[in-house]
Design a protein around this motif. Structure first.
Motif, short mmCIF file in Angstrom:
data_model
loop_
_atom_site.label_atom_id
_atom_site.label_comp_id
_atom_site.label_asym_id
_atom_site.label_seq_id
_atom_site.Cartn_x
_atom_site.Cartn_y
_atom_site.Cartn_z
N PRO A 99 0.81 -1.23 0.00
CA PRO A 99 0.00 0.00 0.00
C PRO A 99 0.84 1.27 0.00
O PRO A 99 0.37 2.32 -0.44
N GLY A 100 2.08 1.18 0.49
CA GLY A 100 2.95 2.35 0.51
C GLY A 100 3.18 2.92 -0.87
O GLY A 100 3.20 4.14 -1.06
N VAL A 103 0.11 4.83 -1.96
CA VAL A 103 0.04 6.13 -1.28
C VAL A 103 0.99 7.13 -1.93
O VAL A 103 0.65 8.29 -2.15
N THR A 156 -8.17 -1.33 2.04
CA THR A 156 -6.98 -0.91 2.79
C THR A 156 -7.22 0.48 3.35
O THR A 156 -7.26 1.46 2.61
N ILE A 157 -7.37 0.58 4.66
CA ILE A 157 -7.75 1.84 5.28
C ILE A 157 -6.73 2.94 5.02
O ILE A 157 -7.10 4.11 4.79
N GLU A 158 -5.44 2.61 5.01
CA GLU A 158 -4.42 3.64 4.79
C GLU A 158 -4.57 4.29 3.42
O GLU A 158 -4.43 5.50 3.27
N VAL A 159 -4.86 3.47 2.44
CA VAL A 159 -5.02 3.98 1.07
C VAL A 159 -6.29 4.81 0.96
O VAL A 159 -6.29 5.89 0.35
N LEU A 161 -7.90 6.50 3.30
CA LEU A 161 -7.77 7.77 3.99
C LEU A 161 -6.89 8.74 3.21
O LEU A 161 -7.19 9.93 3.10
N ARG A 162 -5.79 8.21 2.64
CA ARG A 162 -4.90 9.10 1.87
C ARG A 162 -5.59 9.57 0.60
O ARG A 162 -5.42 10.72 0.18
N GLU A 202 -13.64 1.86 10.70
CA GLU A 202 -12.81 2.30 9.57
C GLU A 202 -13.67 2.98 8.51
O GLU A 202 -13.26 4.00 7.93
N ARG A 205 -14.31 6.48 9.58
CA ARG A 205 -13.15 7.37 9.38
C ARG A 205 -13.09 7.88 7.94
O ARG A 205 -12.82 9.04 7.70
#
Length: 216
Positions: A99-100, A103, A156-159, A161-162, A202, A205
């Motif tokens: 996922p990084g 992002v 994927t929550i990180e993706v 949110l970004r 999630e 958010r």
């Protein structure tokens, strides 16, 4: 004027069209943009010749349209967005699970669109007063950049949110067109997230991020 071969429009020589239009007292309206798939018989330009009755050889105009087998980066900005988006989608695949990278690509898109918006606002004067070319749609460009990431990164929550933060930033660009397109894409990504994220916390958010975009 119509396309004569099958392939992608790679380049439109606007300067050459302007010279032709001045020489023959024409108005040329380009109907397609680089990156579009062209078929024989498809209109690629419309030519205005008020008060002209003599025959005109359109071959000189058709030579200004370069059609090839593949899309290229030089005059096709949407192709670059698609390639980056595909890299992000591959990074989000279960076999890679990175996922990084997705992002980082989202951040790159924000920089690209911010730069492009500044360039558009400068409204550089041009002497091409006889040739008209359609504008690149902001909505289409955001589609090319973010639609696949919204789908493939939905779980994927990180993706997510970004992505919503990026769309919030983009909504402040320009004179309203970015806001409308960013709002639509934020809602689109939220729908994917609601289906893919397992925890209600999630989803909430992501929903709160969406609410930060001013609805046009």
């Amino acid at each position: 004027m119509y396309g004569e071969s099958v392939g992608y429009l790679q380049r439109v020589d606007v300067e050459a069209l302007q010279v032709i239009a001045e020489k023959h007292d024409l108005q040329i309206y380009v109907a397609v943009l680089p990156g579009e798939f062209i078929m024989p018989g498809q209109p690629v330009a419309h030519v205005g010749r008020e008060g002209k009755s003599e025959k005109f050889d359109f071959d000189c105009i058709s030579q200004a349209f370069l059609i090839g087998k593949e899309r290229t980066f030089e005059e096709d900005p949407r192709f670059g967005l698609i390639v980056l988006s595909e890299i992000a989608s591959r990074a989000l695949s279960p076999g890679i699970n990175d996922p990084g990278t997705a992002v980082e690509i989202i951040d790159t898109f924000v920089r690209i669109f911010a730069q492009w918006s500044e360039t558009e606002e400068q409204n550089v004067a041009t002497e091409r007063d006889r040739v008209w070319v359609p504008e690149v749609s902001v909505d289409d460009m955001l589609d090319n950049a973010f639609s696949a990431i919204s789908r493939d990164g939905a779980g994927t929550i990180e993706v997510m949110l970004r992505l919503q933060s990026a769309l919030t930033s983009l909504s402040s660009l320009g004179d309203g067109e970015f806001r409308e397109a960013a709002s639509r894409h934020a809602q689109f990504a939220l729908k994917h997230a609601e289906l893919a994220l397992k925890l209600p916390e999630e989803v909430e958010r992501v929903r709160k991020k969406v609410q930060r975009i001013e609805v046009p």
